[in-house]
Design a protein around this motif. Structure first.
Motif, PDB file in Angstrom:
ATOM      1  N   GLN A 171     -15.541   8.298   0.220  1.00  0.00           N
ATOM      2  CA  GLN A 171     -15.319   9.148   0.323  1.00  0.00           C
ATOM      3  C   GLN A 171     -14.876   8.803   1.266  1.00  0.00           C
ATOM      4  N   ASP A 172     -15.798   8.108   2.646  1.00  0.00           N
ATOM      5  CA  ASP A 172     -16.182   8.338   3.885  1.00  0.00           C
ATOM      6  C   ASP A 172     -15.754   7.447   4.345  1.00  0.00           C
ATOM      7  N   SER A 173     -15.382   5.781   2.922  1.00  0.00           N
ATOM      8  CA  SER A 173     -15.220   4.501   3.756  1.00  0.00           C
ATOM      9  C   SER A 173     -13.351   4.441   4.394  1.00  0.00           C
ATOM     10  N   GLN A 174     -13.423   3.402   5.507  1.00  0.00           N
ATOM     11  CA  GLN A 174     -11.701   3.336   5.611  1.00  0.00           C
ATOM     12  C   GLN A 174     -11.657   1.795   4.767  1.00  0.00           C
ATOM     13  N   LEU A 175     -12.235   1.294   3.866  1.00  0.00           N
ATOM     14  CA  LEU A 175     -11.556   0.292   2.271  1.00  0.00           C
ATOM     15  C   LEU A 175     -10.673   0.787   2.313  1.00  0.00           C
ATOM     16  N   PRO A 176      -9.834  -0.718   1.640  1.00  0.00           N
ATOM     17  CA  PRO A 176      -8.260   0.552   0.814  1.00  0.00           C
ATOM     18  C   PRO A 176      -9.140   0.643  -0.350  1.00  0.00           C
ATOM     19  N   THR A 177      -8.308   1.678  -1.162  1.00  0.00           N
ATOM     20  CA  THR A 177      -8.794   1.789  -2.724  1.00  0.00           C
ATOM     21  C   THR A 177      -7.928   1.597  -3.502  1.00  0.00           C
ATOM     22  N   ILE A 178      -8.409   1.001  -4.626  1.00  0.00           N
ATOM     23  CA  ILE A 178      -7.628   0.281  -5.472  1.00  0.00           C
ATOM     24  C   ILE A 178      -7.652   0.454  -7.127  1.00  0.00           C
ATOM     25  N   ALA A 244     -10.616  11.126  -7.544  1.00  0.00           N
ATOM     26  CA  ALA A 244      -9.430  11.483  -6.404  1.00  0.00           C
ATOM     27  C   ALA A 244      -8.204  10.791  -6.772  1.00  0.00           C
ATOM     28  N   SER A 245      -6.950  11.664  -6.161  1.00  0.00           N
ATOM     29  CA  SER A 245      -6.069  11.940  -6.933  1.00  0.00           C
ATOM     30  C   SER A 245      -4.821  10.735  -6.515  1.00  0.00           C
ATOM     31  N   SER A 246      -5.347   9.990  -5.550  1.00  0.00           N
ATOM     32  CA  SER A 246      -4.973   8.933  -4.319  1.00  0.00           C
ATOM     33  C   SER A 246      -5.267   7.824  -4.010  1.00  0.00           C
ATOM     34  N   PHE A 247      -4.280   6.865  -4.488  1.00  0.00           N
ATOM     35  CA  PHE A 247      -5.092   5.625  -3.286  1.00  0.00           C
ATOM     36  C   PHE A 247      -4.177   5.029  -3.186  1.00  0.00           C
ATOM     37  N   ASP A 248      -5.052   3.507  -2.534  1.00  0.00           N
ATOM     38  CA  ASP A 248      -3.929   2.480  -2.074  1.00  0.00           C
ATOM     39  C   ASP A 248      -3.456   1.604  -2.654  1.00  0.00           C
ATOM     40  N   ALA A 249      -2.853   1.766  -3.872  1.00  0.00           N
ATOM     41  CA  ALA A 249      -2.825   0.763  -5.199  1.00  0.00           C
ATOM     42  C   ALA A 249      -3.245   1.131  -6.579  1.00  0.00           C
ATOM     43  N   ILE A 250      -1.840   1.007  -7.450  1.00  0.00           N
ATOM     44  CA  ILE A 250      -2.195   1.549  -8.790  1.00  0.00           C
ATOM     45  C   ILE A 250      -2.218   0.987  -9.927  1.00  0.00           C
ATOM     46  N   ILE A 251      -3.022  -0.295 -10.350  1.00  0.00           N
ATOM     47  CA  ILE A 251      -2.210  -1.471 -11.093  1.00  0.00           C
ATOM     48  C   ILE A 251      -2.221  -0.901 -12.580  1.00  0.00           C
ATOM     49  N   THR A 252      -1.266  -0.682 -13.420  1.00  0.00           N
ATOM     50  CA  THR A 252      -1.839   0.030 -15.088  1.00  0.00           C
ATOM     51  C   THR A 252      -1.318  -1.793 -15.338  1.00  0.00           C
ATOM     52  N   LEU A 253      -2.250  -1.731 -16.659  1.00  0.00           N
ATOM     53  CA  LEU A 253      -2.537  -3.072 -17.581  1.00  0.00           C
ATOM     54  C   LEU A 253      -1.627  -3.132 -19.081  1.00  0.00           C
ATOM     55  N   ALA A 254      -1.625  -1.343 -19.257  1.00  0.00           N
ATOM     56  CA  ALA A 254      -0.627  -1.034 -20.331  1.00  0.00           C
ATOM     57  C   ALA A 254       0.043   0.170 -20.657  1.00  0.00           C
ATOM     58  N   ASP A 255       0.972   0.286 -21.455  1.00  0.00           N
ATOM     59  CA  ASP A 255       1.975   1.046 -21.814  1.00  0.00           C
ATOM     60  C   ASP A 255       1.986   2.241 -21.471  1.00  0.00           C
ATOM     61  N   ASP A 256       0.587   2.640 -22.350  1.00  0.00           N
ATOM     62  CA  ASP A 256       0.195   4.241 -22.885  1.00  0.00           C
ATOM     63  C   ASP A 256      -0.802   4.584 -21.202  1.00  0.00           C
ATOM     64  N   ALA A 263       2.537  10.816 -16.102  1.00  0.00           N
ATOM     65  CA  ALA A 263       2.171  12.036 -16.502  1.00  0.00           C
ATOM     66  C   ALA A 263       0.630  12.604 -15.674  1.00  0.00           C
ATOM     67  N   ARG A 264       0.110  11.984 -14.797  1.00  0.00           N
ATOM     68  CA  ARG A 264      -0.840  12.759 -14.131  1.00  0.00           C
ATOM     69  C   ARG A 264      -0.530  13.293 -13.141  1.00  0.00           C
ATOM     70  N   GLY A 265       0.839  12.135 -12.299  1.00  0.00           N
ATOM     71  CA  GLY A 265       0.863  12.296 -10.638  1.00  0.00           C
ATOM     72  C   GLY A 265       0.458  11.942  -9.929  1.00  0.00           C
ATOM     73  N   LEU A 266      -0.382  10.761 -10.399  1.00  0.00           N
ATOM     74  CA  LEU A 266      -1.731  10.238  -9.689  1.00  0.00           C
ATOM     75  C   LEU A 266      -0.500   9.091  -8.511  1.00  0.00           C
ATOM     76  N   GLN A 267      -0.937   9.472  -6.618  1.00  0.00           N
ATOM     77  CA  GLN A 267       0.115   8.631  -5.912  1.00  0.00           C
ATOM     78  C   GLN A 267      -0.783   7.533  -5.632  1.00  0.00           C
ATOM     79  N   ALA A 268      -0.162   6.726  -5.304  1.00  0.00           N
ATOM     80  CA  ALA A 268      -0.098   5.301  -4.455  1.00  0.00           C
ATOM     81  C   ALA A 268       1.067   4.517  -3.890  1.00  0.00           C
ATOM     82  N   GLN A 269       0.524   4.060  -2.342  1.00  0.00           N
ATOM     83  CA  GLN A 269       0.506   3.489  -1.179  1.00  0.00           C
ATOM     84  C   GLN A 269       1.821   2.119  -2.224  1.00  0.00           C
ATOM     85  N   THR A 270       1.177   1.837  -3.393  1.00  0.00           N
ATOM     86  CA  THR A 270       1.563   0.802  -4.009  1.00  0.00           C
ATOM     87  C   THR A 270       1.560   0.404  -5.277  1.00  0.00           C
TER      88      THR A 270
END
Length: 319
Positions: A171-178, A244-256, A263-270
């Protein structure tokens, strides 16, 4: 709380997994150390979580959070959480230092000392293990119940993984989260996260989750082992376990997975959607099924190599 007698069929740990983001190493000696400690613990133990209705056997998942090792007890097939306890390393610091010191003395004695000296060092090592095991049992009282031999083996495993406790908290890291999300966090998303860590070591925090609970897939272990990635550390997680509910990137790999993220309202820059076939649905011979898993692995590998550099660049600019 009165302890009940151990049932050898149910009161035991049958699998141990580690959090690949906080406990990972490319040093073969370190990998060998925690693998042997894990195998020894699984081979012979008496263990059950206190104050829960669930019955065993159990899976034990370990992760590092600041100066604590999290002992996360789960169902061995579904990996549904049963109980999780934080164990501070502070009371064990001196014992851990002594453990490594005596271990080195023992190995040195085996190489050059007399039988009497070897026995003396071994007696000291056993005494240290007993002291640590008793402290472990006391610190986990009314939380996790185990016998002395199990506590001894668990202490050895803690010694094997504790060097990672000095890492910067996630949680204190400055690394991007995917975050990678698929249906059950058994095949597509854990493979993607493992490949991301391999190609960008120390540059990202890669997490994976499923819409619902899945099981360990041994075909995943096999095809990833072919490219030098150990997937035995992976425990399936659901989206409900995300902190967490916010990430730098979220990649979904299935339609569901895409629908669940929305539906969950997760947020990401990409946010990207890569709908890929699940090789677990492949039919045919064992080689046919393995070929499907290899295709998925290679598809993800190529796509991550192409896409992640741009994602990381965007994350750094926005950060």
């Amino acid at each position: 709380m009165d302890k009940r007698p151990f049932d050898p069929k149910t009161d035991r740990i049958v699998t141990v997994t580690l959090d690949p983001n906080t406990i990972t190493s490319v040093d073969p000696d370190e990998v060998h150390e925690w693998r042997i400690a894990s195998y020894d613990l699984i081979d012979n133990n008496r263990f059950y979580p206190a104050r829960v209705s669930a019955t065993g056997p159990y899976a034990l998942h370990l992760s590092i959070i600041q100066n604590h090792i999290v002992l996360d007890v789960r169902h061995p097939e579904t990996f549904k959480p049963i109980a999780a306890h934080y164990l501070s390393l502070t009371p064990f610091r001196s014992l851990i230092r002594d453990y490594f010191r005596i271990r080195e003395s023992y190995y040195e004695a085996i190489r050059s000392a007399s039988t009497f000296q070897i026995e003396a060092v071994d007696m000291g090592r056993r005494g240290l293990h007993n002291q640590a095991a008793e402290l472990l049992i006391e610190r986990l009282k009314n939380k996790l119940v185990m016998d002395l031999e199990t506590a001894r083996r668990l202490f050895t495993l803690i010694c094997a993984v504790q060097p990672y406790a000095a890492r910067v908290p996630e949680q204190d890291s400055q690394l991007p989260t995917i975050l990678f999300v698929c249906s059950m966090n058994s095949v597509r998303s854990p493979i993607a996260a493992a490949l991301a860590r391999k190609h960008f070591p120390g540059h990202i925090i890669a997490r994976s989750a499923g819409v619902r609970s899945g099981k360990v897939d041994h075909f995943v272990h096999e095809v990833m082992e072919e490219i030098g990635i150990d997937m035995s550390v992976h425990t399936p997680h659901t989206m409900d376990e995300l902190v967490a509910s916010s990430f730098d990137a979220i990649i979904t790999l299935a339609d569901d997975a895409k629908a669940a993220v929305d539906a969950r309202g997760l947020q990401a820059q990409t946010m990207e959607h890569w709908p890929l076939e699940d090789p677990a649905e492949a039919e045919g011979t064992r080689e046919t099924v393995l070929a499907a898993y290899r295709r998925l692995r290679d598809q993800l590998d190529a796509r991550l190599r192409e896409a992640l550099p741009n994602m990381l660049e965007l994350a750094q600019k926005s950060g």
